[in-house]
Write a protein that holds these residues in place. Structure first.
Motif, PDB file in Angstrom:
ATOM      1  N   VAL A   1      46.205  39.061  33.514  1.00 54.15           N
ATOM      2  CA  VAL A   1      45.507  39.763  34.964  1.00 54.15           C
ATOM      3  C   VAL A   1      46.024  39.008  35.188  1.00 54.15           C
ATOM      4  O   VAL A   1      45.424  37.756  35.869  1.00 54.15           O
ATOM      5  CB  VAL A   1      44.665  40.632  34.918  1.00 54.15           C
ATOM      6  N   SER A   2      46.702  39.458  36.271  1.00 54.67           N
ATOM      7  CA  SER A   2      47.499  38.879  37.692  1.00 54.67           C
ATOM      8  C   SER A   2      47.068  39.163  39.309  1.00 54.67           C
ATOM      9  O   SER A   2      47.422  38.869  40.110  1.00 54.67           O
ATOM     10  CB  SER A   2      49.184  39.240  38.303  1.00 54.67           C
TER      11      SER A   2
ATOM     12  N   GLY B   1      41.798  45.787  37.933  1.00 52.24           N
ATOM     13  CA  GLY B   1      42.140  44.900  38.267  1.00 52.24           C
ATOM     14  C   GLY B   1      43.270  45.152  39.429  1.00 52.24           C
ATOM     15  O   GLY B   1      42.817  44.308  40.507  1.00 52.24           O
ATOM     16  N   THR B   2      43.620  45.803  39.234  1.00 51.65           N
ATOM     17  CA  THR B   2      45.232  46.292  40.566  1.00 51.65           C
ATOM     18  C   THR B   2      44.852  47.828  40.924  1.00 51.65           C
ATOM     19  O   THR B   2      45.053  48.964  40.739  1.00 51.65           O
ATOM     20  CB  THR B   2      46.153  46.354  39.608  1.00 51.65           C
TER      21      THR B   2
ATOM     22  N   ASN C   1      42.249  51.055  28.957  1.00 53.90           N
ATOM     23  CA  ASN C   1      42.147  49.733  29.363  1.00 53.90           C
ATOM     24  C   ASN C   1      42.058  49.762  30.619  1.00 53.90           C
ATOM     25  O   ASN C   1      41.475  50.572  31.172  1.00 53.90           O
ATOM     26  CB  ASN C   1      43.198  49.220  28.431  1.00 53.90           C
ATOM     27  N   GLU C   2      41.563  48.244  30.565  1.00 54.31           N
ATOM     28  CA  GLU C   2      41.732  48.106  32.504  1.00 54.31           C
ATOM     29  C   GLU C   2      39.962  48.551  32.952  1.00 54.31           C
ATOM     30  O   GLU C   2      39.871  49.038  34.270  1.00 54.31           O
ATOM     31  CB  GLU C   2      42.310  48.156  32.777  1.00 54.31           C
ATOM     32  N   VAL C   3      39.165  49.237  32.146  1.00 51.77           N
ATOM     33  CA  VAL C   3      37.959  49.569  32.692  1.00 51.77           C
ATOM     34  C   VAL C   3      37.162  47.925  33.220  1.00 51.77           C
ATOM     35  O   VAL C   3      36.773  46.862  32.266  1.00 51.77           O
ATOM     36  CB  VAL C   3      37.106  50.434  31.641  1.00 51.77           C
ATOM     37  N   ALA C   4      37.077  47.728  34.258  1.00 53.51           N
ATOM     38  CA  ALA C   4      36.032  46.357  34.437  1.00 53.51           C
ATOM     39  C   ALA C   4      34.466  47.380  35.249  1.00 53.51           C
ATOM     40  O   ALA C   4      34.779  47.915  36.048  1.00 53.51           O
ATOM     41  CB  ALA C   4      37.321  45.395  35.456  1.00 53.51           C
ATOM     42  N   PRO C   5      34.163  46.278  34.892  1.00 52.48           N
ATOM     43  CA  PRO C   5      32.058  46.805  34.984  1.00 52.48           C
ATOM     44  C   PRO C   5      32.602  46.662  36.752  1.00 52.48           C
ATOM     45  O   PRO C   5      31.193  47.311  37.469  1.00 52.48           O
ATOM     46  CB  PRO C   5      31.318  45.590  34.783  1.00 52.48           C
ATOM     47  N   GLY C   6      32.690  45.193  37.742  1.00 58.53           N
ATOM     48  CA  GLY C   6      32.733  45.997  39.374  1.00 58.53           C
ATOM     49  C   GLY C   6      31.501  45.819  39.949  1.00 58.53           C
ATOM     50  O   GLY C   6      30.306  44.496  38.686  1.00 58.53           O
TER      51      GLY C   6
END
Length: 363
Positions: free
Chosen positions: A50-51, A292-293, A324-329
């Motif tokens: 991840v960038s 993420g972005t 995909n790309e589900v981040a809890p935050g």
């Protein structure tokens, strides 16, 4: 076999879909094991390349927890829960390796971005090769795992992690289908070759997918952030990649065209067999602020589900899918949205595969 069938019938008879989700049960509080379920969710807690912002490796577990608050009734699919949906346990080795490699990749990305002196290159010279080797290993692991599930007659959903995660699943499907298309809902094209030196970068997933000759078409929806290199790649694809950028879709609808009409245009580009790849940042970032972005714009939740339903009602088969790309935050909101999206995706894939019956709708 008779005993297992009897046990499953007993579970169906005893389960109350109106009760509170039971944490002792499976995802969504459902009573099924992966062996009993018709559709199996494979979590892949991986986010090495991840960038921008990390956290997606925690997505599968956050979604599992949030799923207990999801009501199971769907007016189009009133008995959807009976299909049987289960989620495997996360592979601890995969999670541990992602956690171990992420700081190394992050340091390397920082070195690239800051343009540090060439003299420091020796410190990082072996990083891409090491990360690429482990990315290849992840591909082979997921290819074998999802391939075994497919051969057992299961429908399979891959739950990331970052968007690099489903590549092994695509390889497994390519060995079992002569041709298929990919419907990608995303804020980004992900068509960069070996982004930042990482062959299996999250930003390279569709570039890598198109290396598979079985992938006859890539239809990208909701894109709103891409580079000139990606634009040229699309232009030179001879129609293999169809881009429905968010700017184009919004302009069409602001000009008076309906979302239904836009969906028909999108679906017309798809072959009979479709793989659905859903990056959560394809949605408006108010629905996924932890991703993420994040990028301004994007689809509303019901717009995305309407498109998926129309794909299925068009008679096409969704042979597999990923989220995909589900981040809890900082809040549970990201997982709350992700859990509901995952439930609908899995169920409509089940409908398309003949595992579940949807109610008819008026034309």
């Amino acid at each position: 076999m008779a005993d297992s069938a009897s046990a499953l019938e007993q579970k169906l008879a005893n389960f109350d879909p109106n009760a509170l989700g039971d944490a002792a049960g499976g995802i969504y509080g459902l009573p099924f094991t992966p062996e009993e379920a018709q559709v199996v969710i494979v979590p892949v807690p991986w986010e090495v390349t991840v960038s921008y912002r990390a956290g997606t490796a925690e997505g599968p577990e956050a979604i599992r927890e949030a799923s207990l608050q999801v009501d199971l009734y769907d007016p189009d699919l009133p008995d959807a829960w009976k299909m049987g949906l289960a989620m495997e346990e996360s592979d601890e080795k995969i999670a541990a390796e992602s956690l171990e490699l992420r700081p190394t990749a992050e340091s390397y990305i920082g070195w690239l971005e800051e343009g540090e002196p060439e003299a420091t290159y020796g410190t990082f010279s072996q990083v891409p090769a090491r990360i690429n080797e482990r990315g290849q290993a992840l591909l082979e692991w997921l290819k074998a795992k999802t391939g075994a599930l497919l051969d057992a007659g299961k429908g399979v959903v891959v739950l990331g992690g970052d968007h690099s995660t489903p590549l092994g699943y695509l390889h497994a499907l390519a060995e079992r289908h002569e041709e298929f298309g990919i419907l990608q809902i995303d804020a980004h094209c992900d068509l960069r070759p070996a982004y930042e030196g990482f062959e299996f970068s999250h930003a390279s997933i569709m570039y890598n997918a198109l290396k598979l000759p079985q992938v006859k078409k890539l239809v990208q929806v909701g894109i709103r952030d891409y580079c000139q290199q990606e634009a040229e790649f699309i232009d030179q694809s001879n129609g293999r990649v169809a881009l429905f950028a968010d700017r184009f879709l919004q302009a069409e609808m602001l000009g008076g065209k309906s979302w239904r009409k836009e969906c028909k245009k999108i679906i017309a580009q798809l072959p009979q067999k479709v793989y659905l790849s859903f990056d959560i940042d394809g949605l408006d970032p108010k629905l996924c602020p932890g991703t993420g972005t994040p990028v301004p714009g994007g689809l509303e939740f019901e717009q995305a589900l309407y498109l998926i339903r129309m794909v299925v009602r068009s008679g096409r088969t969704i042979i597999g899918c990923d989220l995909n790309e589900v981040a809890p935050g900082d809040t549970e909101w990201n997982a709350i949205v992700g859990a509901r999206l995952l439930y609908h995706m899995a169920n409509w894939m089940g409908v398309s595969q003949g595992r579940l019956q949807a109610r008819a709708v008026e034309k």
